[in-house]
Design an enzyme around this catalytic site. Structure first.
Site, PDB file in Angstrom:
ATOM      1  CE  LYS A 191       3.466  43.972  -5.955  1.00 14.26           C
ATOM      2  NZ  LYS A 191       4.840  44.444  -5.792  1.00 14.26           N
ATOM      3  CG  ASP A 248       8.141  43.560  -7.851  1.00 10.36           C
ATOM      4  OD1 ASP A 248       7.936  44.358  -8.787  1.00 10.36           O
ATOM      5  OD2 ASP A 248       7.311  43.356  -6.936  1.00 10.36           O
TER       6      ASP A 248
END
Ligand code: ATR
Length: 501
Positions: free
Chosen positions: A298, A334
């Site tokens: 990420k 997210d």
């Protein structure tokens, strides 16, 4: 059109037939692994094709080739011979194929196979990765037109996956079998539409038989998750980049179910990777249109993005990458996923005036904090490591504390909503309750972003105190839905929650 072959690794013919019965209708072929059979059973293999009632392959794998046979080449020849018809009066069904290794060239055996109509699969198994001299091996495997060349290699990294795709792309349009084994070969096995492989091998997981090869998909996965038979060469490819754990990710189920529901020609695959550069090269080779990103990439993906959404800079991590004409555009769903799911959970249009405590200050907490600020909540950050709590809180103008007296005081004030983002209580993580010092009154709403297990110890305590409680499945699904929309430009269809995630 590739055919799905069930690998039968049972120790008796009866056990294999039971496994076969559970999969009948879903598979086209079965491979009898004679090396897995009890010695007495081997005497009866000649009757197997008739009993099986579908085309069957006979193979006798040596230990060095990933099998169990270690009685020597003479004994192996006898097993092959036992499997083949021995006279034209023998009217029982024959094995449709016999799988014989590249170095096992016995003219009499080959002649017997030809005489009784059993096709030979000439195979090379590479347990230690993709050989350098692939072209030479292939030339040798394909020298007899009656034989079908087969190469099965355990891939040691995503770079080898890319090489195998390149190799398969160069193969002529004649019958061949190419298989990428192990976790790095998973995407290769699903994309037979690209590799042209005649046969795809599946493990019979339902029947409780051992998997025939590492990383082999089950027949259920091929059909239910990937809808493998429908995939065509022109399908758009999406996927998820991550470590080995992406093979257990729920994202393929979510995205593929969405494509199926909308009738879109697209497929979403897990790409477990050991190298970001090699994965990106594979993404070019396959024309991947977008991918999800999970641990450990990420943050590592950031330098490869040509453009990034403001969320990526604010959160310091990217979980969604979309192809654009100029390169890769990175964003982070997210925060949007948390936003959608928390509003849904609390049945509110925003979080203005909601006093919230964020427990933890890692990557997930950063996304949650970003969303909470955007939704107008007032918040505090409580984390074991005080510095991280301070850093995150100050970025958003929130209060903060370590896990100390000050935290007790803060939670006394910020307790309309508590969002648990640490890994404590997660399956495979540190067991326990990160808020054991806090007593729930029953008026708090608790969101724990963990979804495995479905109820963590802190969730259970809050539920028993009368609190409204949610686990992380809502956020997981919502971030996937936002991702789906970015990938496809279409709204995720309203599929029942339990059906996908
Ligand atoms: P993620 O991306 O899932 O948020 P992370 O960035 O590694 O993962 O963050 C993990 C979080 O869990 C951190 O807040 C961490 O606290 P520290 O910053 O003090 O390390 C928290 N955490 C992990 N193990 C913990 C434990 N045993 N007790 C309390 N907090 C813990």
């Amino acid at each position: 059109m590739a055919q799905l072959c069930l690998c039968l690794t049972g120790s008796t013919l009866a056990e294999n037939l039971r496994a076969l019965d559970m999969y009948r209708g879903r598979i086209d072929l079965a491979e009898l692994r004679a090396d897995c059979l009890d010695p007495n059973e081997v005497f009866h293999i000649r009757s197997f094709p008739e009993l099986a009632g579908i085309p069957t392959i006979l193979s006798v794998r040596r230990r060095a080739d990933g099998g169990y046979f270690d009685d020597g080449e003479g004994a192996r020849l006898v097993v092959f011979a036992k499997g083949l018809a021995f006279a034209s009066r023998d009217r029982r069904l024959n094995f449709a194929y016999v799988d014989i290794e590249q170095d096992f060239r016995i003219p009499a055996l080959e002649e017997a196979a030809r005489t009784f109509g059993t096709r030979i699969i000439r195979s090379r198994y590479c347990p230690a990765g993709l050989p350098e001299d692939l072209d030479e091996i292939w030339t040798d495997l394909s020298r007899d037109p009656y034989e079908i060349p087969k190469l099965a290699a355990v891939l040691r990294g995503i770079g080898e996956t890319r090489r195998l795709f390149e190799f398969a792309d160069r193969l002529p349009d004649t019958e061949h079998i190419v298989s990428g084994m192990g976790e790095y070969g998973f995407c290769f096995r699903i994309l037979t539409s690209r590799t042209g492989s005649l046969i795809n091998y599946a493990s019979p997981s339902l029947a409780g038989l051992p998997s025939a090869a590492p990383g082999q998909a089950t027949a259920e996965e091929y059909e239910n998750v990937y809808r493998w038979r429908k995939i065509r060469k022109d399908y758009s490819v999406f996927g998820i980049l991550g470590g080995p754990s992406v093979l257990g990710s729920l994202s393929p189920s979510l995205h593929n179910a969405g494509y199926a529901e909308l009738g879109m020609p697209a497929v979403y695959l897990p790409f477990p990777s050991d190298s970001l550069e090699q994965f990106l090269a594979l993404a070019e080779e396959l024309g991947v249109r977008g991918f999800s990103v999970t641990v450990p990439f990420k943050e590592k993906i950031l330098p490869y993005l040509t453009e990034r959404a403001p969320e990526v800079s604010a959160i310091g991590a990217c979980n969604t990458v979309v192809r654009t004409p100029s390169g890769w555009y990175g964003t982070n769903t997210d925060a949007a996923g948390f936003e959608r799911s928390v509003l849904d959970f609390l049945k509110r249009p925003d979080l203005k005036g909601v006093r919230t405590a964020i427990i933890g200050a890692g990557g997930s907490a950063r996304a949650v904090a970003y969303a909470l600020q955007k939704l107008g909540a007032s918040a505090c950050v409580v984390n074991r490591g005080m510095n991280k709590a301070k850093q995150l809180a100050e970025r958003h103008g929130f209060e903060w504390a370590g896990m100390n007296e000050r935290a007790v005081e803060l939670l006394g004030r910020y307790n309309d909503l508590i969002v648990q983002t640490t890994s404590v209580g997660m399956e495979g993580g540190v067991p326990g309750d990160p808020l054991e010092w806090y007593e729930f009154t029953g008026s708090e709403a608790l969101v724990d972003i963990i979804y495995n297990p479905k109820e963590t110890p802190v969730m259970r305590r809050a539920r028993e105190a009368g609190c409204a409680v949610a686990n992380g499945l809502g956020m997981l699904r919502a971030q996937g839905e936002v991702q789906f929309e970015l990938f496809t430009g279409k709204k995720y269809p309203g599929l029942p929650f339990g059906d996908v995630v």
